[in-house]
Every structure is written in structure tokens, then in C-alpha cells.
Scaffold this motif. Structure first.
Motif, PDB file in Angstrom:
ATOM      1  N   ALA A   1      -1.174  -4.047  -6.213  1.00 20.86           N
ATOM      2  CA  ALA A   1      -2.549  -4.260  -5.764  1.00 20.86           C
ATOM      3  C   ALA A   1      -2.839  -3.343  -4.594  1.00 20.86           C
ATOM      4  O   ALA A   1      -1.936  -2.794  -3.964  1.00 20.86           O
ATOM      5  N   GLY A   2      -4.119  -3.197  -4.293  1.00 24.32           N
ATOM      6  CA  GLY A   2      -4.510  -2.514  -3.084  1.00 24.32           C
ATOM      7  C   GLY A   2      -4.485  -3.486  -1.924  1.00 24.32           C
ATOM      8  O   GLY A   2      -4.309  -4.692  -2.125  1.00 24.32           O
ATOM      9  N   PRO A   3      -4.645  -3.001  -0.697  1.00 25.10           N
ATOM     10  CA  PRO A   3      -4.819  -1.597  -0.351  1.00 25.10           C
ATOM     11  C   PRO A   3      -3.530  -0.798  -0.539  1.00 25.10           C
ATOM     12  O   PRO A   3      -2.459  -1.368  -0.723  1.00 25.10           O
ATOM     13  N   VAL A   4      -3.652   0.535  -0.481  1.00 22.17           N
ATOM     14  CA  VAL A   4      -2.550   1.433  -0.781  1.00 22.17           C
ATOM     15  C   VAL A   4      -2.182   2.232   0.461  1.00 22.17           C
ATOM     16  O   VAL A   4      -3.059   2.658   1.221  1.00 22.17           O
ATOM     17  N   GLY A   5      -0.885   2.449   0.645  1.00 25.26           N
ATOM     18  CA  GLY A   5      -0.397   3.302   1.718  1.00 25.26           C
ATOM     19  C   GLY A   5       0.356   4.490   1.140  1.00 25.26           C
ATOM     20  O   GLY A   5       0.740   4.497  -0.030  1.00 25.26           O
ATOM     21  N   TYR A   6       0.561   5.496   1.977  1.00 31.11           N
ATOM     22  CA  TYR A   6       1.347   6.676   1.592  1.00 31.11           C
ATOM     23  C   TYR A   6       2.358   6.940   2.695  1.00 31.11           C
ATOM     24  O   TYR A   6       2.034   6.878   3.880  1.00 31.11           O
ATOM     25  N   SER A   7       3.584   7.297   2.291  1.00 29.08           N
ATOM     26  CA  SER A   7       4.626   7.621   3.250  1.00 29.08           C
ATOM     27  C   SER A   7       5.425   8.796   2.730  1.00 29.08           C
ATOM     28  O   SER A   7       6.003   8.718   1.641  1.00 29.08           O
ATOM     29  N   GLY A   8       5.469   9.913   3.478  1.00 30.02           N
ATOM     30  CA  GLY A   8       6.274  11.027   3.020  1.00 30.02           C
ATOM     31  C   GLY A   8       5.766  12.378   3.444  1.00 30.02           C
ATOM     32  O   GLY A   8       5.301  12.564   4.576  1.00 30.02           O
ATOM     33  N   MET A   9       5.849  13.342   2.520  1.00 26.79           N
ATOM     34  CA  MET A   9       5.577  14.754   2.778  1.00 26.79           C
ATOM     35  C   MET A   9       4.175  14.945   3.349  1.00 26.79           C
ATOM     36  O   MET A   9       3.178  14.555   2.747  1.00 26.79           O
ATOM     37  N   THR A  10       4.084  15.586   4.502  1.00 29.37           N
ATOM     38  CA  THR A  10       2.817  15.692   5.213  1.00 29.37           C
ATOM     39  C   THR A  10       1.778  16.496   4.451  1.00 29.37           C
ATOM     40  O   THR A  10       0.607  16.096   4.373  1.00 29.37           O
ATOM     41  N   ALA A  11       2.157  17.636   3.886  1.00 23.56           N
ATOM     42  CA  ALA A  11       1.173  18.503   3.227  1.00 23.56           C
ATOM     43  C   ALA A  11       0.478  17.779   2.089  1.00 23.56           C
ATOM     44  O   ALA A  11      -0.760  17.805   1.978  1.00 23.56           O
ATOM     45  N   ILE A  12       1.250  17.103   1.236  1.00 25.37           N
ATOM     46  CA  ILE A  12       0.663  16.337   0.141  1.00 25.37           C
ATOM     47  C   ILE A  12      -0.111  15.144   0.681  1.00 25.37           C
ATOM     48  O   ILE A  12      -1.204  14.816   0.200  1.00 25.37           O
ATOM     49  N   GLY A  13       0.429  14.495   1.705  1.00 24.11           N
ATOM     50  CA  GLY A  13      -0.233  13.323   2.268  1.00 24.11           C
ATOM     51  C   GLY A  13      -1.591  13.639   2.856  1.00 24.11           C
ATOM     52  O   GLY A  13      -2.527  12.837   2.749  1.00 24.11           O
ATOM     53  N   ILE A  14      -1.729  14.789   3.513  1.00 22.79           N
ATOM     54  CA  ILE A  14      -3.035  15.168   4.075  1.00 22.79           C
ATOM     55  C   ILE A  14      -4.071  15.283   2.975  1.00 22.79           C
ATOM     56  O   ILE A  14      -5.170  14.718   3.072  1.00 22.79           O
ATOM     57  N   ARG A  15      -3.741  16.016   1.903  1.00 24.04           N
ATOM     58  CA  ARG A  15      -4.698  16.165   0.820  1.00 24.04           C
ATOM     59  C   ARG A  15      -5.036  14.814   0.178  1.00 24.04           C
ATOM     60  O   ARG A  15      -6.196  14.524  -0.103  1.00 24.04           O
ATOM     61  N   LEU A  16      -4.020  13.973  -0.045  1.00 30.64           N
ATOM     62  CA  LEU A  16      -4.278  12.657  -0.623  1.00 30.64           C
ATOM     63  C   LEU A  16      -5.187  11.823   0.271  1.00 30.64           C
ATOM     64  O   LEU A  16      -6.104  11.148  -0.210  1.00 30.64           O
ATOM     65  N   ALA A  17      -4.946  11.868   1.571  1.00 32.53           N
ATOM     66  CA  ALA A  17      -5.760  11.087   2.494  1.00 32.53           C
ATOM     67  C   ALA A  17      -7.215  11.547   2.494  1.00 32.53           C
ATOM     68  O   ALA A  17      -8.131  10.750   2.724  1.00 32.53           O
ATOM     69  N   VAL A  18      -7.431  12.828   2.229  1.00 32.64           N
ATOM     70  CA  VAL A  18      -8.797  13.370   2.216  1.00 32.64           C
ATOM     71  C   VAL A  18      -9.530  13.009   0.934  1.00 32.64           C
ATOM     72  O   VAL A  18     -10.717  12.653   0.960  1.00 32.64           O
ATOM     73  N   VAL A  19      -8.838  13.078  -0.212  1.00 30.96           N
ATOM     74  CA  VAL A  19      -9.533  12.948  -1.503  1.00 30.96           C
ATOM     75  C   VAL A  19      -9.411  11.563  -2.125  1.00 30.96           C
ATOM     76  O   VAL A  19     -10.161  11.252  -3.061  1.00 30.96           O
ATOM     77  N   GLU A  20      -8.495  10.722  -1.637  1.00 30.10           N
ATOM     78  CA  GLU A  20      -8.237   9.447  -2.293  1.00 30.10           C
ATOM     79  C   GLU A  20      -8.632   8.267  -1.398  1.00 30.10           C
ATOM     80  O   GLU A  20      -7.891   7.881  -0.496  1.00 30.10           O
ATOM     81  N   PRO A  21      -9.815   7.669  -1.645  1.00 28.46           N
ATOM     82  CA  PRO A  21     -10.294   6.606  -0.763  1.00 28.46           C
ATOM     83  C   PRO A  21      -9.486   5.314  -0.853  1.00 28.46           C
ATOM     84  O   PRO A  21      -9.615   4.447   0.016  1.00 28.46           O
ATOM     85  N   ARG A  22      -8.657   5.171  -1.887  1.00 26.07           N
ATOM     86  CA  ARG A  22      -7.873   3.939  -2.001  1.00 26.07           C
ATOM     87  C   ARG A  22      -6.701   3.901  -1.029  1.00 26.07           C
ATOM     88  O   ARG A  22      -6.109   2.846  -0.809  1.00 26.07           O
ATOM     89  N   ILE A  23      -6.333   5.034  -0.445  1.00 21.00           N
ATOM     90  CA  ILE A  23      -5.250   5.080   0.542  1.00 21.00           C
ATOM     91  C   ILE A  23      -5.822   4.736   1.914  1.00 21.00           C
ATOM     92  O   ILE A  23      -6.703   5.431   2.422  1.00 21.00           O
ATOM     93  N   LYS A  24      -5.307   3.685   2.508  1.00 18.25           N
ATOM     94  CA  LYS A  24      -5.872   3.145   3.741  1.00 18.25           C
ATOM     95  C   LYS A  24      -5.028   3.403   4.984  1.00 18.25           C
ATOM     96  O   LYS A  24      -5.503   3.190   6.107  1.00 18.25           O
TER      97      LYS A  24
END
Length: 239
Positions: free
Chosen positions: A134-157
Motif C-alpha cells: 500500500a501507499g504511501p511509498v518511500g525510496y531508499s538508495g542510489m541518489t541519481a535514480i532517486g532524484i529523478r523518481l522524486a521529481v516525476v513520481e508523486p506516489r513517493i512521499k
């Protein structure tokens, strides 16, 4: 999404391997469901079964999270292109001779971000369709990929980034668009990542809540207690 293997681990975590088209991955879930989801990636984009990544994933799962990892294009169980192999050879040569490596990393990590982020979003769609996540969703790991995901993916909180990997110029610019809560881990003596560059990147993030944890030691020396602090960080924002 097709599950290809499953096992119940001693710590109560349910571990399953899956494939989603060409994407291989692993999902760890706790006994309770549905659970908030954390996408976890190795800082170097290495194998989804890399021991440190698996240890982090299982620890998070025992604390009530569903955790997923995938192999990025050209990493882990996925085939490498001739371009990938050449970039790796160029990098090994440059590091052995003391040549500058930024442009080699740029040519390698930039395309990886462009390929990996759409795959993460496809994987996220599939994962959130499961009853145990379930949401909400988090991300943990590689910074370069994480930056792009944080910008384009609103489900990551919320996101936890490891400062030890090369961040392409495009993602350094995108960092200003990142506004979710951040935990940024820096190894003070990281031999492969200039300290000032990492500090400048932290300063660039647009998040109102951003925390920098700096520890003494080299690239692979992040202390285990940072995993526990990461659990507390995600608890504040995902539970």
C-alpha cells in the motif's frame, strides 16, 4: 508480474522473486498486510541480491514495510550491452591510471537513469496492485535514480539517498525540484565522491525537511545504525 520463487525466512519475512517483463526483482513483505512500500536500490545499481541490500530490505520488512528491489538495466541478472562493457572498461582504466572519471560516469550513469526510472514506475504500478502492499511509498538508495523518481513520481512521499554514487549534471539540476522529506547519508572520506560536491548537492535540494548524516569512513563504511535511523525517518512519513 509473475512470482518465480518464494520462501518464509526465519525473521518472519516472506521473500519472493518476481519478473515483470524483462525486469527481475525481489519483494519482501512482513506478516501484516497491507504494508507501506519502500523501493530499495543499491547505490551502484548492482545486483538486487547484493548482501548489504538484502540485509537492509529484511530489516525494513521486520519493521512493518513491504520492500522491493529490481535489477537495473545492465546490472545483476540482466545482460550488458557492448556500450555498458566499454564504459566499465574505460572506468577501470581511468581509475588505474589516475585519469579523470567524471565524463565516463556521465556517459554511463546518465543513460542508466533514463532507462531505470520508467522501469521503477512500471514496477511500482504492479506492486501497488497487490493486496499486501500500500501507499504511501518511500525510496531508499542510489541518489541519481532517486532524484529523478522524486521529481516525476508523486506516489513517493519520502526518500533516503546515499551520497556515494556519481550524480549526473541533469540530476544535479533536478535536485532543486525535489520537495519531499529527505535523509541524505554521506561518508566523510568517500574515496570516489568528492565531499564538497555531495554537500553542494544537499544544499540544492528544494525540500523543506532535509537531514544530512555524515559519518567517518570510506565508501562502503556506512554504519548499520543508519539503517535503524532510516526506519525512524520512514516511520514519520509513511506510517
Amino acid at each position: 508480474m509473475q512470482f518465480t520463487s518464494e520462501q518464509h525466512l526465519d525473521d518472519g519475512v516472506f521473500e519472493r522473486e518476481f519478473t515483470l517483463g524483462e525486469i527481475p526483482g525481489t519483494l519482501w513483505t512482513p506478516g501484516s498486510a497491507p504494508a507501506p512500500l519502500i523501493l530499495i536500490g543499491h547505490n551502484g545499481g548492482l545486483h538486487k541480491r547484493e548482501p548489504r541490500l538484502v540485509a537492509r530490505a529484511r530489516h525494513c520488512a521486520t519493521h512493518g514495510y513491504a520492500v522491493a528491489a529490481i535489477d537495473h538495466p545492465g546490472h545483476g541478472d540482466r545482460p550488458r550491452s557492448a556500450t555498458d562493457e566499454q564504459a566499465r572498461a574505460d572506468l577501470r582504466r581511468a581509475m588505474a591510471t589516475g585519469e579523470p572519471v567524471d565524463e565516463i560516469f556521465e556517459s554511463f550513469v546518465g543513460p542508466l537513469v533514463e532507462k531505470a526510472v520508467p522501469e521503477w514506475r512500471t514496477t511500482l504500478d504492479a506492486l501497488l496492485s497487490l493486496p499486501e502492499t500500500a501507499g504511501p511509498v518511500g525510496y531508499s538508495g542510489m541518489t541519481a535514480i532517486g532524484i529523478r523518481l522524486a521529481v516525476v513520481e508523486p506516489r513517493i512521499k519520502a526518500a533516503g539517498f546515499f551520497a556515494g554514487g556519481y550524480v549526473p549534471r541533469a540530476q544535479r539540476e533536478e535536485a532543486r525540484q525535489v520537495t519531499i522529506p529527505l535523509l541524505f547519508l554521506l561518508q566523510w572520506d568517500d574515496e570516489g565522491n568528492p565531499r564538497q560536491r555531495a554537500l553542494d548537492l544537499f544544499d540544492s535540494f528544494g525540500s523543506k525537511e532535509k537531514t544530512l548524516h555524515a559519518n567517518m569512513g570510506g565508501h562502503a563504511g556506512t554504519p548499520w545504525f543508519e539503517v535503524e535511523d532510516g526506519d525512524r525517518f520512514f516511520s514519520r512519513h509513511l506510517k
